[in-house]
Design an enzyme around this catalytic site. Structure first.
Site, PDB file in Angstrom:
ATOM      1  N   LYS A 169      38.226 -55.410  -7.735  1.00 12.12           N
ATOM      2  CA  LYS A 169      39.603 -55.006  -8.026  1.00 12.12           C
ATOM      3  C   LYS A 169      40.617 -56.024  -7.507  1.00 12.12           C
ATOM      4  O   LYS A 169      41.777 -55.994  -7.902  1.00 12.12           O
ATOM      5  CB  LYS A 169      39.877 -53.617  -7.447  1.00 12.12           C
ATOM      6  N   ARG A 170      40.183 -56.919  -6.661  1.00  6.49           N
ATOM      7  CA  ARG A 170      41.100 -57.967  -6.201  1.00  6.49           C
ATOM      8  C   ARG A 170      41.445 -58.934  -7.329  1.00  6.49           C
ATOM      9  O   ARG A 170      42.483 -59.583  -7.315  1.00  6.49           O
ATOM     10  CB  ARG A 170      40.476 -58.761  -5.054  1.00  6.49           C
TER      11      ARG A 170
END
Ligand code: GLU
Length: 498
Positions: free
Chosen positions: A253-254
């Site tokens: 998700k980064r």
């Protein structure tokens, strides 16, 4: 034999596209064989599991069209389907292994374990701890037991040799026992670990095929040994390739949105998202790119899964979604899909309380709320010009806020505000100035509704994606800058109150 497969998500966050991907392949395999597909909630980590997360996982899987034959909400003959409701049985199974000498009570403290691991490291050995390392003298065990010291139950594992695992896609996999530690089965609070609960439940739920992500390969020797210890037949294992970012790193998700909620909010059709997930490592016999769930099930063959890491690429997904929107919907259906997406009562009722007090006419609504019904905003660097901050400060605010929100798991407006306020304080900026770039990144203007409410409504992944988008526009940190900023940010964050 009836084929029975399962997906076993842990309800510790937003519903992950990886979970839907694994669920789809389990469902396809079960349907192809006229079998059953089970949904089990693995919530033994009581500190991280939440009912809210479980609900969004179930809702979004259903939205995608992944239906299960047995599960916590639909019941079934092998229930309960939530591990927290089955916890007493795990304890009995752990005790059985202790009585049979296949597992043992371990009274070692966390500090002792550190010392033991350090010693192994110093000897150049793998840090997996074995029973011979963990063993305490009998009288010491007695003393700790009498003093009521906490203990865990660990399984015994061979000190050396090779464990051979059969995998439906990979043939045989060999893993060294020397790298496998005496896994904890029961924690000191009496809760089972993933390994024990997973094996016990797969057996009791009569699962025949375990199709799961490749990150579980290293757990397979422990599982195999547990099946042997219990005298149970092990299901067939199949480790699917992990989804990857376009740069080939593991989907995270980064770098990319991973939550199904994001793809929902972005306006992808469930049919298109499911179609795209079906293309992750798999293809139709005729290589067609667009296919329905039914077509996939009719043509499914797990052997067509290729092991090269499938790339989850939003641009490709958008292209496919465009085909679905243009080719498969009548104008009436399109209108209905749009209404369902934008104007459904649940979403509208989140927006209305924010805007009702700010409008004079209904025609004011769309301009004011448009950013809540959009994907990435059309922004330019000059949109961020602001007398209260110079460019360097603007870039830092966007980057630091982005890092802060990357790790935020409690996505509620008060919590977001409290965290961002601390960050503004640590950066020695007035909250009003600090919020300006966030307003632009999230809403495109600061003449709008509360940015905290907006972030709460848009959800974590859409918020993060807009911050990353804004950073790209104003210019994210160079490599050197990034390192320096990261250090500064961590130092700030360490001072935050939780
Ligand atoms: N609870 C595990 C997870 O979150 C399940 C892994 C498995 O399928 O064995 O992915």
């Amino acid at each position: 034999m009836t084929v029975r497969t399962r997906v076993a998500p842990s309800p510790t966050g937003d519903p992950h596209v990886g979970t839907a991907y694994i669920a789809l392949f389990n469902l396809a395999f079960a349907r192809q064989h006229g079998g059953q597909f089970i949904l089990r909630i693995e919530d033994t980590d009581q500190t991280r599991s939440t009912a809210e997360s479980e609900k969004t996982i179930l809702d979004s899987m259903r939205w995608l069209g992944l239906e299960w034959d047995e599960g916590p909400d639909v019941g079934g003959p092998h229930g309960p389907y939530r591990q927290s409701e089955r916890k007493d049985s795990y304890r009995d199974f752990a005790m059985r292994l202790v009585e049979e000498g296949k597992a043992f009570h371990c009274y070692r403290t966390a500090e002792e374990l550190d010392v033991l691991r350090e010693a192994r490291r110093a000897e150049g050995k793998h840090t997996a701890l074995k029973q011979s390392d963990l063993q305490l003298p009998e009288d010491e065990i007695e003393q700790r037991r009498a003093a009521g010291a906490p203990y865990v139950v660990r399984m015994k594992v061979p000190e050396e040799g090779v464990c051979v695992i059969g995998d439906m896609l990979r043939g045989t996999i060999e893993l060294d026992w020397s790298q496998v530690d005496c896994q904890i089965l029961l924690k000191s609070d009496g809760m089972p670990t993933y390994h024990l609960a997973n094996v016990v439940d797969d057996h009791l739920m009569e699962i025949t095929h375990v199709i799961r992500g490749e990150e579980w390969i290293s757990s397979a020797p422990k599982h195999k040994l547990l099946y042997e210890y219990f005298g149970w037949e092990m299901p067939q294992l199949c480790h699917m390739p992990l989804l990857r970012n376009p740069d080939k790193s593991k989907l995270s998700k980064r770098k990319n949105p991973t939550s199904i909620l994001y793809y929902q909010r972005m306006g992808y059709l469930p049919e298109a998202l499911l179609n795209y997930l079906g293309r992750m490592g798999w293809s139709m016999p005729d290589e067609s790119e667009k296919f329905s769930r039914q077509q996939m099930f009719e043509n499914f063959d797990i052997q067509r899964v290729s092991l090269g890491g499938p790339i989850f690429d939003q641009e490709k997904l958008s292209w496919l979604n465009g085909l679905w929107l243009r080719e498969d919907l009548t104008p009436e259906q399109f209108a209905q899909a749009y209404q369902q997406w934008a104007l459904n009562p649940e979403y509208l009722m989140q927006i209305v309380p924010l805007i009702q007090q700010r409008v004079e006419k209904l025609s004011d609504v769309a301009p004011l709320a448009g950013f809540l019904l959009s994907g990435m905003l059309d922004l330019e660097a000059s949109d961020f010009d602001y007398k209260g901050l110079d460019l360097e400060q603007t870039r830092r605010v966007l980057q630091f806020a982005s890092w802060l929100l990357d790790t935020e798991s409690q996505w509620h407006k008060d919590r977001l505000f409290a965290q961002l306020k601390q960050l503004a304080g640590a950066m020695e900026l007035k909250i009003r100035d600090f919020l300006y770039p966030l307003f632009i990144a999230i809403a495109g203007t600061n003449q709008t509704v509360s940015v905290m409410d907006s972030m709460a409504i848009l959800g974590p992944d859409m918020t993060r994606a807009r911050l990353r988008h804004a950073l790209n526009i104003v210019g994210g940190p160079s490599k050197k800058e990034g390192k320096r900023w990261d250090k500064e940010f961590r130092a700030m964050q360490a001072q935050f109150e939780d």
